[in-house]
Design an enzyme around this catalytic site. Structure first.
Site, PDB file in Angstrom:
ATOM      1  N   HIS A 157      74.806   9.991   7.715  1.00 43.33           N
ATOM      2  CA  HIS A 157      74.796  10.479   6.338  1.00 43.33           C
ATOM      3  C   HIS A 157      75.645   9.568   5.451  1.00 43.33           C
ATOM      4  O   HIS A 157      76.368   8.711   5.941  1.00 43.33           O
ATOM      5  CB  HIS A 157      75.326  11.915   6.248  1.00 43.33           C
ATOM      6  CG  HIS A 157      74.342  12.954   6.679  1.00 43.33           C
ATOM      7  ND1 HIS A 157      74.199  13.342   7.993  1.00 43.33           N
ATOM      8  CD2 HIS A 157      73.428  13.680   5.984  1.00 43.33           C
ATOM      9  CE1 HIS A 157      73.255  14.263   8.084  1.00 43.33           C
ATOM     10  NE2 HIS A 157      72.775  14.489   6.877  1.00 43.33           N
ATOM     11  N   LYS A 161      79.759  12.800   2.473  1.00 43.36           N
ATOM     12  CA  LYS A 161      79.568  14.061   3.204  1.00 43.36           C
ATOM     13  C   LYS A 161      80.879  14.496   3.849  1.00 43.36           C
ATOM     14  O   LYS A 161      81.545  13.706   4.509  1.00 43.36           O
ATOM     15  CB  LYS A 161      78.478  13.898   4.270  1.00 43.36           C
ATOM     16  CG  LYS A 161      78.115  15.206   4.969  1.00 43.36           C
ATOM     17  CD  LYS A 161      76.863  15.061   5.803  1.00 43.36           C
ATOM     18  CE  LYS A 161      76.522  16.342   6.569  1.00 43.36           C
ATOM     19  NZ  LYS A 161      76.276  17.493   5.681  1.00 43.36           N
TER      20      LYS A 161
END
Length: 269
Positions: A157, A161
């Site tokens: 990600h 995040k």
């Protein structure tokens, strides 16, 4: 059944909230009625359409959920605390709710389950249709391949995040463990370093990457002797999550109280 569902988006000016509003705008049968953000957001009072590039919509950005009225369903992809507050509000006002927030701890999950007994709630760590098909597939593959194949989960990600591993990676691990008679809380191994010894047959490894602007990638690797099978999902934009959330919102308003996930929404259960 209502002709047009009225939606309240919490976290409306954020990355996911703005894409959800874009998807609402493109979808028949649903329209935005309120846009809510945190109380200290610098753009409160401004038109949400102008904030997110949709032009004037006549809907101001609000700083407090409980002060407004109207709406059939809430959609919240913000953080655990705000999501539970939205769920409390849904219970008080008898609205439906879609929650896509990840990172809830065990206590928060128990609270979500308790509240959902009196609320129409869809909760899923990933609203993507493709990922939910992946959830279904990995269970069948794990059962078929059996214990001779090692299982590793890799997720990647963007660098902003906050939770790790992703809720999707954890869900993949839980589903595979259940399909093969294991308890993921006992066999999950998060990263490896040093002289760790040979890999056990029971463990399910989870490896995490955080870099740049990666929207979301998940790989489940089944490794056997002489071959390996990989099941991969790559998100190219946030629109697939937003589109799934809108689909869930349209579905959940017509359900009885209870806790659902995207497997229910898509008829994959």
């Amino acid at each position: 059944m209502k002709n047009t569902i009225k939606a309240i988006v919490v976290g409306a000016a954020g990355k996911m909230g703005s894409r959800i509003i874009h998807m609402i705008k493109e979808t028949s049968g649903i329209e935005l009625c309120r846009a809510v953000e945190r109380p200290d957001h610098p753009l409160l009072g401004k038109d949400i359409g102008e904030i997110i590039g949709l032009g004037t919509m006549g809907i101001p950005l609000e700083g407090e959920l409980k002060r407004g009225e109207g709406g059939d369903v809430l959609i919240n992809f913000t953080n655990p605390k705000a999501s539970l507050e939205s769920l409390e509000f849904a219970k008080e006002t008898k609205k439906a709710i879609v929650i896509g927030t990840t990172g809830l701890n065990s206590e928060q999950m128990e609270r979500l389950k308790e509240l959902s007994k009196e609320v129409r709630c869809v909760y899923s760590p990933n609203m993507s249709v493709g990922v939910n098909v992946m959830f279904r597939i990995v269970q069948e593959v794990a059962k078929t391949l059996g214990p001779d194949y090692d299982v590793e989960i890799l997720e990647a990600h963007h660098h902003l995040k906050k939770d790790s591993p992703s809720g999707t990676a954890v869900r993949l691990g839980e589903l595979i463990a259940k399909a093969t008679g294991r308890d993921f809380s006992k066999v999950g191994v998060y990263g490896r370093r040093g002289m760790i010894g040979e890999r056990t047959k029971e463990e399910i490894g989870v490896q995490v990457i955080r870099a740049g602007d990666i929207v979301g990638e998940h790989t489940v690797l089944f490794g056997g002797v002489g071959e390996r099978l990989e099941i991969i999902h790559r998100a190219h934009s946030r629109d697939n999550f937003a589109r799934g959330a809108v689909r869930a919102a349209l579905w959940v308003v017509n359900q009885p109280n209870g806790l659902y996930d995207m497997q229910d929404v898509l008829g994959l259960r």
